[in-house]
Structures are given as structure tokens and as C-alpha cells.
Design an enzyme around this catalytic site. Structure first.
Site, PDB file in Angstrom:
ATOM      1  N   MET A 200       1.535   0.097   6.845  1.00 20.14           N
ATOM      2  CA  MET A 200       3.058   0.418   6.562  1.00 20.14           C
ATOM      3  C   MET A 200       3.963  -0.893   6.779  1.00 20.14           C
ATOM      4  SD  MET A 200       4.692   3.478   8.683  1.00 20.14           S
ATOM      5  CE  MET A 200       4.341   2.668  10.275  1.00 20.14           C
ATOM      6  N   PRO A 201       3.451  -1.961   6.963  1.00 18.37           N
ATOM      7  CA  PRO A 201       4.244  -3.274   6.946  1.00 18.37           C
ATOM      8  C   PRO A 201       4.881  -3.588   5.476  1.00 18.37           C
ATOM      9  CG  PRO A 201       1.989  -3.732   8.137  1.00 18.37           C
ATOM     10  CD  PRO A 201       2.022  -2.137   7.145  1.00 18.37           C
ATOM     11  N   TYR A 202       5.735  -4.192   5.572  1.00 20.25           N
ATOM     12  CA  TYR A 202       6.459  -4.584   4.366  1.00 20.25           C
ATOM     13  C   TYR A 202       6.679  -5.941   4.375  1.00 20.25           C
ATOM     14  CZ  TYR A 202       9.967  -5.529   0.867  1.00 20.25           C
ATOM     15  OH  TYR A 202      10.753  -6.285  -0.280  1.00 20.25           O
TER      16      TYR A 202
ATOM     17  N   VAL B 137       2.765  -2.892   1.969  1.00 19.06           N
ATOM     18  CA  VAL B 137       3.452  -3.294   0.786  1.00 19.06           C
ATOM     19  C   VAL B 137       3.764  -4.591   0.717  1.00 19.06           C
ATOM     20  CG1 VAL B 137       5.574  -2.900  -0.836  1.00 19.06           C
ATOM     21  CG2 VAL B 137       4.422  -0.897   0.651  1.00 19.06           C
TER      22      VAL B 137
END
Lengths: 67, 67, 67, 67, 67, 67
Positions: free
Chosen positions: A1-3, A41
């Protein structure tokens, strides 16, 4: 889930190099924080040297001086 | 006064679709938080599929595999 | 796969309102661009009114004047 | 060490004007916060008027109406 | 000179883990693009799970369901 | 209509200093590009020194070494 957003100057970065950045950052987040690669992402922005400043100067000018 | 940044892959998004995103987000902020549309700013970034990674891979590669 | 960043002033936004923003933006991207909700990421930043400026002034000051 | 991102519409901004923005912001951070210009980074993003919305409308449309 | 922004949920990330992310990303940019580590900037944002949405839902809600 | 984001380390920046940054940047955009101050938005992010890296190191560590 990191961006993750990577901003670099637009100076002939190849598609292969971009692939390596994406793979490397995604792997790093898995190793350090156990983040699921499937939802990590990564967005790379290539910025014109006219539009990037450091030391109060455009990178375009710095390149001319060999910096 | 809100500022909204929408990042999407650069894959034939039409001007009409952009108009709908801008209108829809502005309306949403009015409905949910009573924000004044006159000062709501929306910026859409279209990112090359070479520069967007998910699952450790460029979207360009994923599209080739039909994802 | 879209990434949306919503910046608003930090003025008593409830968790329910945040949920509505997240749901609303995700739905909008599905309707307008057929984006898969499962990989749409929304990040909300709440910014202190001291740290937000418009019209050359901190929002904190504007609020005192009833704006 | 500060990082500053300036987003403006893509409407014939000259390289000279970009140089002035970079110099001006870097100087401002030195004066106000005593930040070292050598490590102050400024990135300017020029955004298509189709991709910038305010008041729920694309800037392209607003320009047509003389706004 | 690259600028990297890493956004992750605010879930007990230690200072040591942050140090590893900073070191790892800086090293990656040196290896792949030969970027000078001295001017590579990395900024980590820890975002409340209430303020992060994926799949149209707050991460707070997803965590309750064991996702 | 410009949007400016200033990221600095969270090291005792006063409200007065923030006001000066907001006023200065807004004025700069008026002088250089004739942008209307009324719709210029400035957002200041103060980032923990643990979360800011340069030279592959957290600023927290650098401060200990007197950098």
C-alpha cells in the site's frame, strides 16, 4: 500500500533504469517494513533541467558549468 | 481552498473525462465538507506507463500481459 | 491504480467525513475512467491553518476576520 | 535542505522567469529561516490548462470566458 | 539531487526502519542512475490509517477485518 | 491559481516565519508571473528530522554531528 514518488531530472533515463528503480524501491519496502509488493505504487517524475533548481540556480545552468 | 492532486496513467484520457473528474471532486468536497467550489483546486497528472510501477513492475509490462 | 491526494485544512474533519471522501473519489474514478477501486489509493492530508496560506495570508488570520 | 514544489499552468513561462522563481524562493528561505541555499531544491511543474481545475472547471474553459 | 517521497501508514514504524529506507533509496539511486548521495533528499510521510484509503475504504476499517 | 508546497524540517519554525514564507512566495509569483495573489495557495509541511534524509542519513543523525 505504500506510495513512492521519485523525482529526477529528465536526462536520458532509460526504460530499463526506470524498471530497476521500481523493482528496487518495492523490494526495499518489503524487506524493511514487510509491505506487500502487489499494492506498492511507484511514480517516477522526470523534470526538465530548466524546471529544477538547486543552489538558487537552474540545473541547466549548472550543467553548462560542468556541475 | 482544498487542493486535490489526481495521478493517473497516461492512456488516452479525454478532455471531457478530465472535466468530469474536476467537477466531480469539487462537488464531493462541497457535499461532504461544505468547501467553497470557487477556491477548490484540482490538478490532474498523467503519468507515462513506463514511469508508473505497481507490484514491482512497470505498467507498460503489465499491459503487455493483459493486466 | 490511481493515486489521489486531498489536502484540506485541519478543522475538525470527522472519520466519517474522511470515509465519505475516500468512497466518493474512488467511485468517481470508476465511473469516469473505469478504474478498478481495489487499487485506487486515496491519501488525505490535514494541514494546520497556520501552515496554509491563500491570498498571501495564513488561514488562521483569515478565520479571525470571519473569512 | 528545504524542498519547494511550485505548480503553475503551462502558459508560455520563459526559462528566465523560471530562473527568477528558483532564485527568489531560495533567497526567501535563506532570509526567513536561514536555510542554506546550496541544498535548497526547487521543482517547477507546468500543468496543461486542461488538467487544472478551479471552481469546478478546467482552466481552458475559464480562459475562453476571459477569466 | 533526486527527491524521493515515501508515504506509508502510521503504524509503529521505528526510527531504525526509517534510517534503512533513507539509506536504501539513496543507495538505489546511486547504483541505477549514478546520483550523488550527498544531494539526494528523502522525505517519509506517515499517514494515519483513518486518512488512507484503498478499495474505497479507510485502512482503519480494513485492519478491523484483518486485511 | 498557483499551488506551492514548501517542505522543511520541523525545528521550531514560528507562526510569524510561516506568515513571512506565505507572503513572500505569493508576492514572488505576482512579480514574476503576474499571478493573482487571491488564488495563490501555499502549503507548508514540517517534517520530523527522523523522517528527512539527505546524504543517505536522517537529519536527526546529522544534527548530532553538528551538521
Amino acid at each position: 500500500m505504500p506510495y513512492v514518488n521519485i523525482k529526477i531530472t529528465d536526462e536520458n533515463v532509460t526504460s530499463q533504469q526506470k524498471a530497476e528503480l521500481i523493482e528496487g524501491v518495492t523490494e526495499l519496502l518489503k524487506i524493511v517494513l514487510n509491505k506487500n509488493p502487489e499494492t506498492t505504487v511507484v511514480v517516477i517524475d522526470e523534470v526538465s533541467t530548466d524546471n529544477w533548481g538547486i543552489g538558487g540556480q537552474q540545473v541547466t545552468e549548472r550543467r553548462k558549468k560542468g556541475k
